[in-house]
Design a protein around this motif. Structure first.
Motif, PDB file in Angstrom:
ATOM      1  N   SER A  56     -26.286 -22.738 137.285  1.00 22.92           N
ATOM      2  CA  SER A  56     -24.886 -22.867 136.891  1.00 22.92           C
ATOM      3  C   SER A  56     -24.782 -23.576 135.550  1.00 22.92           C
ATOM      4  O   SER A  56     -25.559 -24.494 135.253  1.00 22.92           O
ATOM      5  CB  SER A  56     -24.099 -23.668 137.935  1.00 22.92           C
ATOM      6  OG  SER A  56     -24.137 -23.032 139.197  1.00 22.92           O
ATOM      7  N   HIS A 110     -21.008 -19.688 136.954  1.00 24.27           N
ATOM      8  CA  HIS A 110     -22.213 -19.157 137.595  1.00 24.27           C
ATOM      9  C   HIS A 110     -22.975 -18.331 136.561  1.00 24.27           C
ATOM     10  O   HIS A 110     -22.503 -17.284 136.117  1.00 24.27           O
ATOM     11  CB  HIS A 110     -21.811 -18.287 138.786  1.00 24.27           C
ATOM     12  CG  HIS A 110     -22.943 -17.915 139.689  1.00 24.27           C
ATOM     13  ND1 HIS A 110     -22.756 -17.230 140.865  1.00 24.27           N
ATOM     14  CD2 HIS A 110     -24.281 -18.117 139.602  1.00 24.27           C
ATOM     15  CE1 HIS A 110     -23.912 -17.037 141.471  1.00 24.27           C
ATOM     16  NE2 HIS A 110     -24.851 -17.561 140.710  1.00 24.27           N
ATOM     17  N   LEU A 143     -17.128 -25.080 135.793  1.00 21.58           N
ATOM     18  CA  LEU A 143     -18.446 -24.584 136.223  1.00 21.58           C
ATOM     19  C   LEU A 143     -18.479 -23.061 136.116  1.00 21.58           C
ATOM     20  O   LEU A 143     -17.543 -22.373 136.517  1.00 21.58           O
ATOM     21  CB  LEU A 143     -18.727 -25.038 137.653  1.00 21.58           C
ATOM     22  CG  LEU A 143     -20.092 -24.697 138.251  1.00 21.58           C
ATOM     23  CD1 LEU A 143     -20.512 -25.774 139.249  1.00 21.58           C
ATOM     24  CD2 LEU A 143     -20.071 -23.333 138.957  1.00 21.58           C
ATOM     25  N   ALA A 191     -19.887 -28.470 144.565  1.00 21.54           N
ATOM     26  CA  ALA A 191     -19.642 -29.115 143.265  1.00 21.54           C
ATOM     27  C   ALA A 191     -18.250 -29.730 143.175  1.00 21.54           C
ATOM     28  O   ALA A 191     -17.996 -30.571 142.311  1.00 21.54           O
ATOM     29  CB  ALA A 191     -19.839 -28.101 142.134  1.00 21.54           C
ATOM     30  N   TRP A 216     -15.786 -29.485 138.052  1.00 14.24           N
ATOM     31  CA  TRP A 216     -16.017 -28.218 138.740  1.00 14.24           C
ATOM     32  C   TRP A 216     -15.131 -27.097 138.199  1.00 14.24           C
ATOM     33  O   TRP A 216     -15.503 -25.917 138.266  1.00 14.24           O
ATOM     34  CB  TRP A 216     -15.804 -28.379 140.248  1.00 14.24           C
ATOM     35  CG  TRP A 216     -14.420 -28.787 140.666  1.00 14.24           C
ATOM     36  CD1 TRP A 216     -13.977 -30.050 140.883  1.00 14.24           C
ATOM     37  CD2 TRP A 216     -13.309 -27.928 140.914  1.00 14.24           C
ATOM     38  NE1 TRP A 216     -12.649 -30.045 141.256  1.00 14.24           N
ATOM     39  CE2 TRP A 216     -12.214 -28.749 141.292  1.00 14.24           C
ATOM     40  CE3 TRP A 216     -13.120 -26.546 140.869  1.00 14.24           C
ATOM     41  CZ2 TRP A 216     -10.959 -28.222 141.600  1.00 14.24           C
ATOM     42  CZ3 TRP A 216     -11.869 -26.023 141.186  1.00 14.24           C
ATOM     43  CH2 TRP A 216     -10.813 -26.854 141.541  1.00 14.24           C
ATOM     44  N   ASP A 269     -19.821 -30.956 131.234  1.00 16.90           N
ATOM     45  CA  ASP A 269     -20.631 -32.109 131.631  1.00 16.90           C
ATOM     46  C   ASP A 269     -21.878 -32.323 130.777  1.00 16.90           C
ATOM     47  O   ASP A 269     -22.856 -32.920 131.241  1.00 16.90           O
ATOM     48  CB  ASP A 269     -21.033 -31.959 133.110  1.00 16.90           C
ATOM     49  CG  ASP A 269     -19.822 -31.885 134.016  1.00 16.90           C
ATOM     50  OD1 ASP A 269     -19.070 -32.872 134.066  1.00 16.90           O
ATOM     51  OD2 ASP A 269     -19.610 -30.833 134.641  1.00 16.90           O
ATOM     52  N   LEU A 279     -22.594 -26.072 133.558  1.00 17.04           N
ATOM     53  CA  LEU A 279     -21.559 -27.093 133.710  1.00 17.04           C
ATOM     54  C   LEU A 279     -20.945 -27.311 132.328  1.00 17.04           C
ATOM     55  O   LEU A 279     -21.379 -28.175 131.564  1.00 17.04           O
ATOM     56  CB  LEU A 279     -22.160 -28.388 134.256  1.00 17.04           C
ATOM     57  CG  LEU A 279     -23.048 -28.257 135.510  1.00 17.04           C
ATOM     58  CD1 LEU A 279     -23.540 -29.639 135.951  1.00 17.04           C
ATOM     59  CD2 LEU A 279     -22.335 -27.546 136.632  1.00 17.04           C
ATOM     60  N   ILE A 296     -19.150 -33.713 138.837  1.00 17.32           N
ATOM     61  CA  ILE A 296     -19.098 -32.452 138.086  1.00 17.32           C
ATOM     62  C   ILE A 296     -17.643 -32.070 137.799  1.00 17.32           C
ATOM     63  O   ILE A 296     -16.772 -32.168 138.663  1.00 17.32           O
ATOM     64  CB  ILE A 296     -19.791 -31.330 138.881  1.00 17.32           C
ATOM     65  CG1 ILE A 296     -21.298 -31.612 138.988  1.00 17.32           C
ATOM     66  CG2 ILE A 296     -19.556 -29.965 138.241  1.00 17.32           C
ATOM     67  CD1 ILE A 296     -22.035 -30.666 139.912  1.00 17.32           C
TER      68      ILE A 296
END
Length: 291
Positions: free
Chosen positions: A146, A87, A85, A73, A82, A151, A148, A80
């Motif tokens: 995940s 999990h 991000l 990512a 990242w 985003d 985001l 993305i």
């Protein structure tokens, strides 16, 4: 620049080849807490090869680290954000017993992308199929969900339908409760199986992310929960362990005592995990599929 959902869903991934040894299987098991009791033959069967080398077993959740494509990512072509991000969930399906050593291939693809709306983020699902490099036999399928957080709001072009719903937990008292105390160096051991994110090792990196100390890897936490099921329900016989899905609900710390509560309904074990000393639920809406 916002993500391009059509581009992201079609993104190609390089096939990953991964050769691993019995030592790698033992190191993974140590990294999720097996071997804490050196007199427990069940635990030893995952960390000790025996005099004839035939006693060793592979933890089913080791599929999470086999032929792993890395933190892709961060690549510029993804679009993305990242740094935001998170999990959210991890799922593994075992199609054949994992060898304690071998040569495997991993084929990753993006299998879902759902927009939650501007300012609410998006959900991205990736799927990896792990096959024996010599025979082509499918060994495991790993699915990662995940969030985001930076985003959302891309609008059309995402996946049709809804993302996977949370597993519904049974009511009433659990059938089994298993408490496992994790050693303070557990994250430092687990990272040697391939996840070298400094968040789990470097106090300064953890502090910059808002944590008082390095936290345990989510997939290490998943492995500890799998250990609890193996210990309490399966007497350490992994041949009946066919799959697992977990939802991460809070950070676990190396050194936490992790209490896993389990409800057995037919071939499904529902479970949740609490960090006892801090009173924090770190896994919930989780299940293990049995034969």
């Amino acid at each position: 620049m916002p993500i391009n959902p059509v581009h992201l869903l079609a993104r190609p991934f390089r096939e990953i080849e991964h050769a691993y040894s019995q030592r790698d299987s033992q190191l993974y098991a140590l990294g999720v807490g097996l071997g804490a009791d050196p007199l427990d033959a069940g635990q030893l069967s995952y960390v000790y090869e025996g005099r004839d080398g035939q006693l060793l077993r592979a933890m089913p959740t080791m599929a999470n680290v086999l032929a792993y494509p890395g933190f892709w990512a961060r690549e510029p072509d993804t679009g993305i954000t990242w740094q935001k991000l998170l999990h959210a969930e991890q799922e593994v399906h075992i199609h054949a017993p994992l060898p304690t050593s071998g040569h495997v291939k991993g084929a990753t693809r993006i299998t879902g992308l759902w927009d939650k709306g501007e300012g609410k983020g998006a959900l991205l699902q990736q799927t990896r199929e792990i096959t024996d490099a010599e025979t082509g036999q499918l060994l495991a399928t790993v699915v990662q969900l995940s969030l985001l957080r930076g985003d959302g709001g891309f609008g059309e072009g995402g996946s049709v339908g809804a993302p996977p719903a949370p597993h519904v937990m049974p009511e009433g008292e659990p059938d089994y409760v298993c408490e496992l105390t994790t050693p303070a160096q557990l994250a430092l051991i687990y990272r040697l199986s391939g996840d070298l994110n400094p968040l789990h090792a470097d106090p300064s990196v953890a502090a910059s992310a808002g944590f008082a100390r390095p936290i345990l890897h989510g997939m290490a936490l998943m492995g500890v929960a799998a250990h609890a099921v193996l210990r309490a329900v399966l007497a350490y016989d992994a041949t009946h362990f066919m799959g697992m899905r977990v939802r991460f609900t809070g950070p676990a710390w190396p050194g936490d005592t992790l209490r896993t509560e389990m409800w057995v309904r037919g071939s499904t074990v529902s479970l949740r995990v609490t960090a006892v000393e801090r009173g924090v639920m770190v896994l919930n809406n989780a299940w293990v599929d049995l034969t």
